[in-house]
Design a protein around this motif. Structure first.
Motif, PDB file in Angstrom:
ATOM      1  N   UNK A 104       4.349   4.475  -8.604  1.00 25.08           N
ATOM      2  CA  UNK A 104       5.405   5.141  -9.419  1.00 25.08           C
ATOM      3  C   UNK A 104       5.463   4.426 -10.544  1.00 25.08           C
ATOM      4  N   UNK A 105       5.733   2.915 -10.571  1.00 26.24           N
ATOM      5  CA  UNK A 105       5.853   2.299 -11.621  1.00 26.24           C
ATOM      6  C   UNK A 105       5.790   0.645 -11.459  1.00 26.24           C
ATOM      7  N   UNK A 106       5.862   0.377 -10.350  1.00 25.52           N
ATOM      8  CA  UNK A 106       6.121  -1.230 -10.149  1.00 25.52           C
ATOM      9  C   UNK A 106       4.662  -2.026 -10.278  1.00 25.52           C
ATOM     10  N   UNK A 107       3.670  -1.428  -9.697  1.00 22.97           N
ATOM     11  CA  UNK A 107       2.496  -2.170  -9.934  1.00 22.97           C
ATOM     12  C   UNK A 107       1.957  -2.117 -11.339  1.00 22.97           C
ATOM     13  N   UNK A 108       2.611  -1.819 -12.391  1.00 24.36           N
ATOM     14  CA  UNK A 108       2.570  -1.961 -13.616  1.00 24.36           C
ATOM     15  C   UNK A 108       3.347  -3.191 -14.310  1.00 24.36           C
ATOM     16  N   UNK A 109       4.353  -3.253 -13.305  1.00 24.14           N
ATOM     17  CA  UNK A 109       5.148  -4.789 -13.932  1.00 24.14           C
ATOM     18  C   UNK A 109       4.596  -5.943 -13.914  1.00 24.14           C
ATOM     19  N   UNK A 110       3.258  -6.089 -13.437  1.00 29.61           N
ATOM     20  CA  UNK A 110       2.599  -7.493 -13.715  1.00 29.61           C
ATOM     21  C   UNK A 110       0.970  -7.246 -13.431  1.00 29.61           C
ATOM     22  N   UNK A 111       0.077  -8.332 -13.451  1.00 27.85           N
ATOM     23  CA  UNK A 111      -1.215  -8.424 -13.312  1.00 27.85           C
ATOM     24  C   UNK A 111      -1.637  -8.452 -11.941  1.00 27.85           C
ATOM     25  N   UNK A 112      -2.681  -7.782 -11.471  1.00 23.15           N
ATOM     26  CA  UNK A 112      -3.213  -7.993 -10.212  1.00 23.15           C
ATOM     27  C   UNK A 112      -2.638  -7.564  -9.172  1.00 23.15           C
ATOM     28  N   UNK A 113      -1.661  -6.872  -9.183  1.00 21.86           N
ATOM     29  CA  UNK A 113      -0.660  -6.401  -7.878  1.00 21.86           C
ATOM     30  C   UNK A 113      -1.496  -5.972  -6.837  1.00 21.86           C
ATOM     31  N   UNK A 114      -2.382  -5.177  -6.883  1.00 18.68           N
ATOM     32  CA  UNK A 114      -3.251  -4.400  -5.812  1.00 18.68           C
ATOM     33  C   UNK A 114      -4.035  -5.558  -5.177  1.00 18.68           C
ATOM     34  N   UNK A 115      -4.633  -6.337  -6.057  1.00 16.95           N
ATOM     35  CA  UNK A 115      -5.579  -7.619  -5.302  1.00 16.95           C
ATOM     36  C   UNK A 115      -4.725  -8.220  -4.642  1.00 16.95           C
ATOM     37  N   UNK A 116      -3.571  -8.806  -5.127  1.00 15.36           N
ATOM     38  CA  UNK A 116      -2.733  -9.707  -4.222  1.00 15.36           C
ATOM     39  C   UNK A 116      -2.250  -9.125  -3.007  1.00 15.36           C
ATOM     40  N   UNK A 117      -1.749  -7.792  -3.155  1.00 14.03           N
ATOM     41  CA  UNK A 117      -1.359  -6.960  -2.025  1.00 14.03           C
ATOM     42  C   UNK A 117      -2.517  -6.924  -0.978  1.00 14.03           C
ATOM     43  N   UNK A 118      -3.661  -6.579  -1.099  1.00 16.75           N
ATOM     44  CA  UNK A 118      -5.005  -6.581  -0.477  1.00 16.75           C
ATOM     45  C   UNK A 118      -5.035  -7.885   0.397  1.00 16.75           C
TER      46      UNK A 118
END
Length: 538
Positions: A104-118
């Motif tokens: 919704x919005x939180x993955x845009x709050x910083x860099x590489x959110x999805x990579x860190x999450x994975x």
């Protein structure tokens, strides 16, 4: 080789490949990155379901995966059983919900959110599947390294402060982990869990103290992660400072510590461990009791919902650790049911908090407490209209909040109550109906704290709910998107489904607890696992 056996490595391999593939993608394409990461997590969930079904039915050839085709105990081994399969599926469910919410919005709050999450997802799955202590350390560090970045995601002074504390504490715990592993290897000559279970009973008196010292130091590292009092002082502030999707997925991180404590205590220090049998159980029991009490007091004292949720995590961890310390199969079966229910609920609550607090002013809690203490009623004020319609958004949020309150308090008829009932039933009646068993003072204390912690959660949730939904000072309706409320509803619906399917779920949990208490099958499968191209062990 059974094709299902190759699936064991996919919950680790898929997130790592996805994380590496997402790093070069431009950050302006965050939606694309989110969709790819979400698709990877869906695949992990489907693989987890297949593995859970295979573990439950005992499908031949699905239990042990030898990396590099090296036999145990010389090579890296991944082991699938009922407990690891349960944790894989639970982690995937939480990951799916939090990823939906973050887009919704939180993955845009910083860099590489999805990579860190994975990467954190890969570390979690690896910790649940690994069959040796050294690779447990590797996956543990992978999980922690990713969690450091996720905690700092979104920046802000509070997150940076909490993040630095979190990093320092976990680096100290990692050092203890490495020291404990080194001592155990020096005393036994192996780090493979199954081989270690065979050797512990044969360790001589000259090395036993060294081995037990290593196990104690190793245990402290996991107790820090599980949040046992007084080692869990960092947890409420850290979790409340994190962004909502990060705090929600962090609900499973404490359960990693609980999982490892359960796994190692039952496998290494069971009835076959000789003079070391039951090592550390009393620490888990009394430390768990103290953690429940500390968490319940924190729940009552918390004014902010984020800290309230953080203390609920401590209550959950304390309940599970004390159940492990009791060493009762029936209680552990109920505790596994409680683990699933409480983790799903706390994850949903962390996501819900952000939606509810959008309509709140920063000083509303302080003002509400002041009004409670001193009163703020104008006797000449005209009575307001009674029966004003509740906005639809607030009605949905209120319903979700009430469901969380029922689950956290352990009230009937939902899974929180069923889990506590199963634990109490196992404690009072461990051998079946009509069997008498003496109840110790520590067990009575556990029963009392189990009930009182639920009462504390009910009081705290009622207080917060009244201030938020009934006598809200602001009176504004938050803007909530469908992509944000959907994961909350899905998590709570999963808890409701778990309540409706409590019979099959409890049979699975009881079978899991029984398998943990009889580790010979686990040890035999690992030590005799055939290499590729062979039909049996050499």
């Amino acid at each position: 080789m059974n094709w299902l056996q190759h699936l064991i490595i996919l919950p680790i391999l898929l997130p790592i490949i996805t994380a590496a593939g997402l790093i070069p993608v431009d950050e302006r394409n965050r939606t694309l990155k989110g969709v790819i990461a979400f698709g990877s997590t869906i695949l992990v969930f489907l693989v987890g379901v297949l593995l859970m079904r295979a573990a439950a039915t005992g499908t031949p050839g699905t239990g042990v995966y030898l990396l590099g085709n090296w036999p145990a105990p010389f090579g890296i081994v991944l082991v699938l059983d009922r407990l690891s399969a349960l944790m894989l599926v639970l982690t995937a469910v939480l990951a799916l919900a939090t990823q939906i919410f973050s887009m919704a919005k939180w993955h845009r709050a910083g860099h590489h959110f999805h990579s860190l999450f994975q990467l954190m997802l890969a570390g979690l799955n690896g910790a649940f599947l690994t069959g040796d202590l050294f690779n447990l350390f590797v996956f543990f560090e992978m999980m922690l390294a990713a969690s450091y970045g996720l905690l700092l995601h979104g920046s802000g002074m509070m997150r940076v402060k909490a993040g630095l504390h979190y990093i320092a504490i976990n680096l100290a715990a990692s050092s203890l982990f490495l020291i404990g592993v080194s001592l155990i290897y020096g005393a036994t000559g192996t780090l493979n869990m199954a081989d270690l279970a065979l050797r512990i009973s044969t360790v001589g008196p000259e090395s036993r103290m060294l081995m037990e010292a290593g196990a104690a130091i190793l245990g402290i590292a996991f107790l820090v992660k599980a949040g046992m009092w007084p080692l869990g002082f960092w947890l409420p502030a850290t979790y409340s400072a994190a962004t909502p999707p990060v705090a929600a997925i962090f609900a499973i991180l404490t359960k990693v510590g609980v999982y490892i404590l359960l796994r190692l205590s039952m496998l290494l220090f069971g009835s076959d461990a000789g003079v070391s049998a039951g090592f550390g159980q009393s620490v888990l029991l009394y430390g768990g009791l103290l953690t429940i009490g500390f968490g319940a007091i924190g729940v009552l004292a918390s004014q902010a919902m984020g800290r309230l949720a953080g203390y609920c995590v401590l209550v959950s961890s304390g309940t599970l650790m004390a159940a492990i310390g009791l060493g009762n199969d029936a209680v552990i079966g109920g505790a596994l049911f409680y683990l699933v229910s409480s983790t799903l609920t706390i994850c949903a609550f962390f996501l819900l908090i952000e939606l509810v607090e959008r309509a709140r002013d920063a000083g509303a809690d302080v003002l509400a407490v002041t009004m409670e203490a001193y009163g703020d009623v104008d006797e000449n004020e005209e009575e307001k209209e009674v029966g004003v319609a509740v906005p639809g958004t607030m009605a949905v949020l209120g319903l979700c909040f009430c469901t969380c309150a029922i689950l956290l308090s352990g009230l009937p008829p939902l899974s929180g109550f069923l889990a506590k009932f199963a634990m109490l039933n196992g404690l009072f009646n461990p051998d079946g109906l009509g069997k008498d068993a003496a109840i110790s003072g520590a067990q009575w204390t556990y029963v009392s704290l189990l009930i009182l912690s639920g009462l504390a959660a009910m009081i705290a949730m009622n207080r917060v709910g009244i201030r938020t939904f009934w006598t809200s000072i602001e009176g504004t309706v938050p803007r909530v998107y469908l992509i944000e409320i959907t994961p909350v509803l899905l998590l709570l619906a999963t808890c409701v489904f778990l309540s409706l399917q409590a019979g099959p779920a409890m049979r699975y949990m009881d079978a899991t607890a029984k398998a943990l208490s009889e580790p010979q099958n686990y040890i035999g499968r690992v030590m005799t696992a055939p290499r590729a191209g062979q039909t049996g062990a050499e």
